[in-house]
Write an enzyme that holds these catalytic residues in place. Structure first.
Site, PDB file in Angstrom:
ATOM      1  CD  GLU A  71      -2.989   1.091   2.214  1.00 29.36           C
ATOM      2  OE1 GLU A  71      -2.742   0.408   3.223  1.00 29.36           O
ATOM      3  OE2 GLU A  71      -3.997   1.792   2.082  1.00 29.36           O
ATOM      4  CG  ASP A  72       1.908   2.628   3.524  1.00 32.47           C
ATOM      5  OD1 ASP A  72       0.765   2.748   3.057  1.00 32.47           O
ATOM      6  OD2 ASP A  72       2.161   2.496   4.739  1.00 32.47           O
TER       7      ASP A  72
END
Ligand code: MN
Length: 735
Positions: free
Chosen positions: A85-86
């Site tokens: 995600e990051d």
């Protein structure tokens, strides 16, 4: 779980100290180290709101997971859970490095984090549903998500107030219940207390300080009691470990608000736990304690013989101590205690060389029946998210009646559930086809409330269908939803059939009146006149004709723009006939079976009961409940499956019933004609007649099937038949 209390900036070494205790293979240790290096590199420029480097969050997640003794893949996935995600991560490269399995775990965790919601209202209901579905694919995803949430909750002070509330709310409503259902109680308790602190800080502080104030006094009482019990147990040859325990703050708060108890009432309960080595010792210790102290009636619970659905096992008892103080005592083995604290994690603890994740997942699904419900939810598209939420909260989180199938399968149902809830839990078809139920081998009404330990046996008939009254009886959202969806589908089907029939009726009517249906029955033309009847579509129009809310005359007039006259022909014999037969078949609820109306039954043909007769129900194997006259000769042969039945007076008085009578007379002309005359004088309609002359031609036996209102009506008729010349005997028949 000592590590759950910590919140320091830790290092990979702290994690390895824990994992080294049970993960020994070098390749597994290397996997954890690789995941750590990868995550550290990917998150190198990120800091948490607390100011800590991002990797600290990931290490805490891994530490919590290692305390639950999960497999090395899950630890690695825990370290990697925020990379997709990051960070800018290439899927193929990731898979090549860590394999499909870890990728899948991380992806599932990411999916849950990404769920977006349009507004607050949708947020709650559909959020929960989506989270459950996402997690159901693999129980390890839940573990990672719980560990992640725990650390986020521990560092919530760095978030805005709005976020604190939102995240705490979600934790309390979704994650804590999941931890509870998985039996990971220490994690659940910490999640609850942290949420409570942010959601109602005043109350939190108040309870915390009350607990603190009384602590010394309570500790003194508990340690005195521990000494007393120890002295008793020491005089027997038994292994044990005894200690006091404290309740977590949120559970005190819940008891105060939900059960409306005062703080003193809850807190007066002093709590002691005894851990021993075997199951037998648990009962032995219980025996010594009950011999010495007075147990409070109704408070003893044997969760060893009857484990909770989250696998929790223990003996619970409440006793009165020396100074009249009340003590709650829990007795369990070390293994049970482990399961009580760590739930599934304890049960399927990772053991190198003998661990298979598929088997683990399957075992978990079997053990935790509610888990299957999660998995199923993704397929149920016709129910909206709010329904789902009800099902979840009622059935899954509030389950607290435990009943058994005849084969000993334990089923958890919400408090107040009935045999119908049980039937629907076994299988939707079993629910739909239920005609009766036995609880502990006794026939009971379907609205009977089940109690813990009841053995429930459902009787079904494959031709039987649900009754709408059932919605008032069932307690579980699961059963409600299944019944509702049955009726939604049924009504839909009826409507579709009605549309076809209505269309046909209109077509016939147009032809009868000399119009060409093709000219008038096209969509555009029909819809142009719909407004006259407040209808919106061609389908609605045909359906309205079928339901007679639009008459054929009205329909034809509007369609053809010509006046017609309501003729007597419209009331054809056929329609009268239809009306009558409809009325006859619609007498389903005029008998109360087993104290309950709306139960499926049919009147037995052998004795043809009539309103006014004394009746009784017989539960057949495959054909629902059959209603017999109490004096029917067949009844005496079926003693063990009889169920009480009586007429519903309000409904029965408007019904009509079939009765069979036999008339024996000497042979003469016009006898039948006289019989018919008497019938018509008595307003009796005859459904069938069969006369037979005896071999010597002297006597005639006439058997008649007649329609009557009740027994008085029938008796009056029979009396008048006896008055007919040459009639020797008149009696009611059983076949
Ligand atoms: Mn995270």
């Amino acid at each position: 779980m000592k590590t759950f209390g910590k919140n320091d900036p830790i290092t990979i070494d702290d994690v390895l100290v824990e994992t080294d205790k049970y993960i020994k293979k070098p390749e597994n240790r290397q996997l954890i180290l690789d995941a750590y290096e990868y995550a550290k590199e990917k998150h190198k420029n990120q800091v948490r709101k607390s100011g800590d480097p991002y990797i600290v969050h990931l290490l805490h997640v891994a530490l919590t997971l290692s305390d639950l003794k999960v497999d090395p893949q899950t630890i690695a996935a825990g370290l990697l859970h925020d990379t997709i995600e990051d960070c800018d991560v290439d899927e193929d490269a990731f898979k090549e490095k860590f394999g499909d399995e870890i990728y899948h775990l991380v992806e599932s965790v990411t999916k849950i984090g990404k769920l977006k919601f349009n507004d607050e209202k949708e947020y709650l209901a559909s959020n929960h549903r989506k989270i459950f579905i996402a997690m159901a694919s693999d129980v390890r995803v839940i573990m990672i998500k719980l560990a992640d949430r725990l650390h986020n909750m521990r560092t919530l002070q760095f978030m805005s107030e709005e976020k604190q509330r939102k995240i705490s709310q979600e934790t309390l409503e979704v994650y804590a219940p999941i931890a509870h259902r998985l039996g990971i109680s220490e994690l659940k308790n910490e999640l609850e207390d942290l949420s409570f602190r942010y959601l109602d800080n005043t109350k939190y502080k108040e309870i915390a300080s009350l607990v603190e104030q009384k602590k010394a006094e309570r500790d003194a009482h508990v340690s005195k009691m521990i000494d007393e019990i120890s002295e008793e147990l020491d005089s027997h040859d038994i292994t044990y470990n005894i200690f006091g325990r404290s309740k977590h703050l949120y559970s005190i708060y819940k008891k105060m608000t939900v059960k409306h108890k005062r703080f003193a009432e809850i807190f007066d309960l002093l709590a002691i736990r005894i851990i021993t080595d075997t199951e037998v010792s648990c009962y032995e210790i219980l025996g010594y304690i009950h011999a010495k102290y007075k147990p409070i009636p109704g408070r003893f619970k044997d969760y060893i013989a009857m484990p909770k659905t989250n696998m929790y096992q223990s003996l619970h008892t409440t006793i009165v101590g020396e100074e009249g103080l009340i003590y709650e005592v829990q007795i369990r083995t070390k293994k049970m205690d482990d399961v009580a604290e760590r739930g599934v994690a304890a049960h399927w603890r990772y053991k190198e060389n003998q661990y298979q994740k598929d088997i683990q997942q399957k075992e978990i699904e079997e053990q935790l029946s509610w888990f299957k419900d999660f998995a199923k939810m993704s397929e149920d598209s016709d129910s909206d998210a709010k329904d789902m939420m009800n099902i979840i909260s009622n059935d899954i989180f509030e389950a607290n009646v435990y009943v058994m199938s005849p084969k000993g399968r334990v089923i958890a149902l919400p408090q107040g559930s009935t045999p119908l809830d049980f039937a629907y839990r076994i299988h939707t078809d079993v629910g739909h086809q239920t005609v009766g139920a036995k609880v502990n081998n006794v026939l009971v009404p379907l609205n009977t409330k089940l109690k813990n330990g009841d053995v429930v046996n459902i009787m079904t008939n494959k031709n039987s269908t649900p009754s709408e009254d059932w919605l008032k009886i069932v307690k579980s959202g699961h059963a409600k939803q299944k019944i509702r969806s049955y009726f939604v589908k049924k009504k839909q089907k009826e409507k579709e059939e009605g549309i076809v029939k209505g269309k046909q009726l209109l077509e016939d009517e147009l032809i009868k009146r000399g119009f060409d249906p093709k000219e008038y029955m096209n969509k555009k033309h029909v819809e142009s006149i719909c407004g006259n009847f407040n209808l919106h579509s061609e389908q609605d129009f045909y359906y309205a004709i079928y339901c007679k809310s639009v008459t054929l005359v009205q329909a034809v007039e509007k369609l053809t723009h010509q006046k017609t006259f309501h003729s007597l022909k419209d009331l054809s014999l056929k329609s009268l006939f239809n009306k009558k037969s409809k009325k006859n078949s619609n007498k389903q609820s005029s008998i109360i079976v087993g104290g309950m109306s709306g139960m499926k039954y049919s009147l037995s043909k052998c004795c043809s009961p009539v309103y006014g007769d004394e009746i009784v129900g017989y539960v057949t194997k495959n054909d629902g409940v059959k209603i017999h006259r109490k004096d029917c000769p067949n009844v005496s042969k079926m003693s063990n499956r009889l169920i009480e039945a009586k007429w519903d007076e309000d409904l029965s008085k408007n019904e009509q019933f079939i009765a069979n009578i036999e008339i024996i007379s000497t042979n003469r002309n016009y006898l039948l004609s006289d019989i018919v005359t008497v019938a018509s004088q008595n307003k009796i309609s005859i459904d069938g007649v069969n006369s037979q002359v005896s071999d010597d031609k002297r006597n005639v036996t006439t058997i008649m099937k007649v329609v009557v209102k009740n027994t008085d009506h029938l008796k009056a008729f029979m009396t008048n038949l006896r008055k007919i010349e040459n009639v020797l005997d008149v009696k009611r028949l059983t076949m």
